[in-house]
Write an enzyme that holds these catalytic residues in place. Structure first.
Site, mmCIF file in Angstrom:
data_model
loop_
_atom_site.group_PDB
_atom_site.id
_atom_site.type_symbol
_atom_site.label_atom_id
_atom_site.label_comp_id
_atom_site.label_asym_id
_atom_site.label_seq_id
_atom_site.Cartn_x
_atom_site.Cartn_y
_atom_site.Cartn_z
ATOM 1 N N LYS A 117 67.994 -18.093 -8.290
ATOM 2 C CA LYS A 117 68.843 -18.175 -6.731
ATOM 3 C C LYS A 117 70.300 -18.491 -6.320
ATOM 4 C CE LYS A 117 67.503 -22.092 -3.343
ATOM 5 N NZ LYS A 117 66.662 -23.261 -3.065
ATOM 6 N N GLU B 243 70.792 -36.666 7.289
ATOM 7 C CA GLU B 243 70.757 -34.933 8.206
ATOM 8 C C GLU B 243 70.197 -35.250 9.139
ATOM 9 O OE1 GLU B 243 72.974 -32.190 6.918
ATOM 10 O OE2 GLU B 243 71.868 -31.580 9.002
ATOM 11 N N PHE B 244 70.653 -34.742 9.856
ATOM 12 C CA PHE B 244 69.590 -33.834 11.150
ATOM 13 C C PHE B 244 68.763 -33.276 11.806
ATOM 14 C CE2 PHE B 244 71.726 -38.843 11.830
ATOM 15 C CZ PHE B 244 70.395 -38.899 11.797
ATOM 16 N N ASN C 95 63.060 -39.259 13.632
ATOM 17 C CA ASN C 95 62.059 -38.506 13.145
ATOM 18 C C ASN C 95 60.854 -39.288 13.136
ATOM 19 O OD1 ASN C 95 63.483 -36.383 12.312
ATOM 20 N ND2 ASN C 95 62.928 -36.425 9.919
ATOM 21 N N GLY D 49 50.855 -28.800 22.110
ATOM 22 C CA GLY D 49 50.308 -28.532 21.050
ATOM 23 C C GLY D 49 49.526 -28.717 20.418
ATOM 24 N N GLY E 205 53.695 -29.612 12.574
ATOM 25 C CA GLY E 205 54.714 -29.541 10.839
ATOM 26 C C GLY E 205 55.530 -29.593 10.478
ATOM 27 N N CYS F 26 59.435 -32.640 7.223
ATOM 28 C CA CYS F 26 59.681 -33.652 7.439
ATOM 29 C C CYS F 26 58.960 -34.839 8.785
ATOM 30 C CB CYS F 26 61.569 -33.715 8.585
ATOM 31 S SG CYS F 26 62.246 -31.655 7.406
#
Ligand code: UGA
Length: 451
Positions: free
Chosen positions: A35, A151-152, A208, A253, A257, A260
């Site tokens: 990577k 983190e958003f 979240n 819907g 998924g 998070c």
């Protein structure tokens, strides 16, 4: 500032490259040699709009580098940002193995005063423990503290979200740590919310889980709409004008998924349980979502006699458009069910098919089979039923009448409500969606289709 970033997934890599773009000197650390090589050659290991260009620019201008050598990256860093994964364990708790490993490496390597900033989502109180763990293992006599900086960003819009975030939350326990973080984020010119460490950790989960709840609430109402003859899209529109509710995240819907919402709802539920508290609202969101993911499959099973030997078009595999990530995607719940009933699946996904095929290789599988197609219309050609799981642009471009032209029997189960009922009403497509009335095919259409 000299910044090291541990982990080059969505959180770490985007943060690292963005810090470089803002003028900091950044080294991104990952344990995966291959990577690192790829990133050095300018190739992003993840699909994220605008990221590769930013990587190449900042690498060629010498502000960002990639390495597996954590010692050299951490030893004189002013701050080490940690963005490694905290996957879900079978009991719903977060697996902190990777984060603890980074903490140990930092403790061993740091030779100057350093702020360790945890970006990964961790249960409330983890940063206190991590700080103690680092202090217990510290190899050199330096000042070191841990801060929380959740983190958003959303996958698919990660780069944009980083530069245009609504706020940056920092959780610190001293002025020294707070000042260092304020300085790092100063060039971004974003609103800063400075709180204590535990509150910062909680903000991430609370935000979240609130969004997950909002979606599950709309899915719950959508299901009720189907029973009572209301239309969820009209209901959502009517709600959205109230700015206490807002217009975002009101789309019903096939369930949320991604890496998070499913993980963070279960982790907060687990945290509550561990503390002797029952978090009923979040539990309900988890429950509704689990049910929602197979709601179309159940509708289809009732409608069709069998899936055995049928050509089934599946449009979209990833958990949302704009990403190649299919973690916790509804496709993962539905495809095994369809295969177990003998369906011959023709799946289209513009970005996620290749990685999905690693879990479900092309060919026979269970009692059915799976084939990946490059063109969405190849999935539809002669299909007997179609499922829409992800609202990719390529899928939304298909006009309703094309289902009639291409499919053997134009029966569509749309998990993303991509068409208005009016536009489908004008065709002779049988259309099932979420929280809206079903559009039946006319007898005339059925006869002409068969003749
Ligand atoms: C989510 C949050 O939105 C980010 O703020 C957060 O930083 C991130 O998790 C994280 O913790 O890292 P993400 O998982 O990338 O971001 O994706 P979202 O755009 O939030 O969508 C999540 C799921 O909800 C998708 O499956 C999407 O299809 C579904 N969704 C979203 C709906 O079903 N209805 C909606 O109205 C909105």
């Amino acid at each position: 500032m000299k910044i090291a970033v541990a982990g080059t997934g969505y959180v770490g890599l985007v943060a690292g490259v963005s810090f470089a773009e803002m003028g900091h000197q950044v080294t991104c650390v990952d344990i995966d040699e291959k990577k690192v090589k790829k990133m050095k050659s300018g190739i992003s290991p993840i699909y994220e709009e605008g990221l590769q260009e930013l990587m190449q620019k900042n690498y060629s201008e010498g502000r960002v580098d990639y390495t597996t050598d954590y010692r050299s990256a951490y030893k004189d860093a002013d701050a080490v940002f940690v963005g490694v994964g905290t996957p879900e364990q079978p009991d719903g708790s977060a697996d902190l193995t990777y984060i603890a490993e980074v903490a140990r490496q930092v403790a061993e390597s740091v030779e100057t005063d350093c702020l360790v900033v945890i970006k990964s989502t961790v249960p409330v109180g983890t940063n206190d423990k991590l700080e103690q763990f680092i202090l217990d293992n510290l190899a050199h006599d330096v000042h070191i503290e841990v801060a929380s900086n959740p983190e958003f960003l959303s996958q698919g819009t990660a780069v944009h979200d980083t530069f245009h975030g609504k706020r940056v939350v920092i959780g610190t326990e001293s002025q020294w740590a707070e000042q260092r973080l304020l300085e790092i984020y100063e060039p971004f010119k974003l609103p800063m919310v400075s709180v204590n460490r535990r509150s910062a950790e909680m903000i991430k989960y609370a935000a979240n889980d609130f969004l997950a709840l909002k979606i599950s609430y709309m899915n719950d109402i959508a299901n009720l709409c189907e029973h009572v003859g209301a239309d969820i899209q009209d209901v959502a529109e009517g709600m959205s004008y109230d700015d206490r509710i807002g217009s975002k995240f009101l789309n019903a819907g096939i369930g949320y998924g991604g890496s998070c919402f499913p993980k963070d709802t279960k982790a907060l539920d687990y945290l509550a349980e561990q503390n002797g508290y029952e978090l009923k609202t979040v539990k309900a969101a988890i429950d509704v979502n689990k049910n929602q993911k197979t709601s179309l499959y159940r509708k289809a099973s009732e409608r069709l006699v069998t899936f055995s030997g049928m050509k089934v078009a599946v449009l979209g595999l990833t958990f949302k458009p704009g990403t190649d990530d299919f973690r916790e995607a509804p496709s993962l719940d539905n495809i095994p069910l369809l295969l177990s009933k003998g369906a011959n699946i023709y799946a289209f996904d513009p970005v996620g098919a290749e990685s999905f095929a690693k879990s479900y290789p092309e060919g026979p599988n269970d009692r059915g089979s799976i084939t990946y197609v490059q063109d969405v219309r190849d999935a539809l050609k002669d299909a007997e039923v179609c499922f829409i799981f992800t609202e990719w642009g390529e899928v939304k471009e298909i006009r309703p009448e094309e289902y009639l032209e291409l499919m053997r029997t134009p029966i569509v189960f749309d998990g993303r409500n991509i068409y208005s009922l009016e536009e489908v009403d004008n065709t002779d497509v049988e259309y099932h969606s979420i929280g809206r009335r079903t559009i039946e095919r006319s007898t005339k259409g059925r006869v002409s289709q068969q003749s």
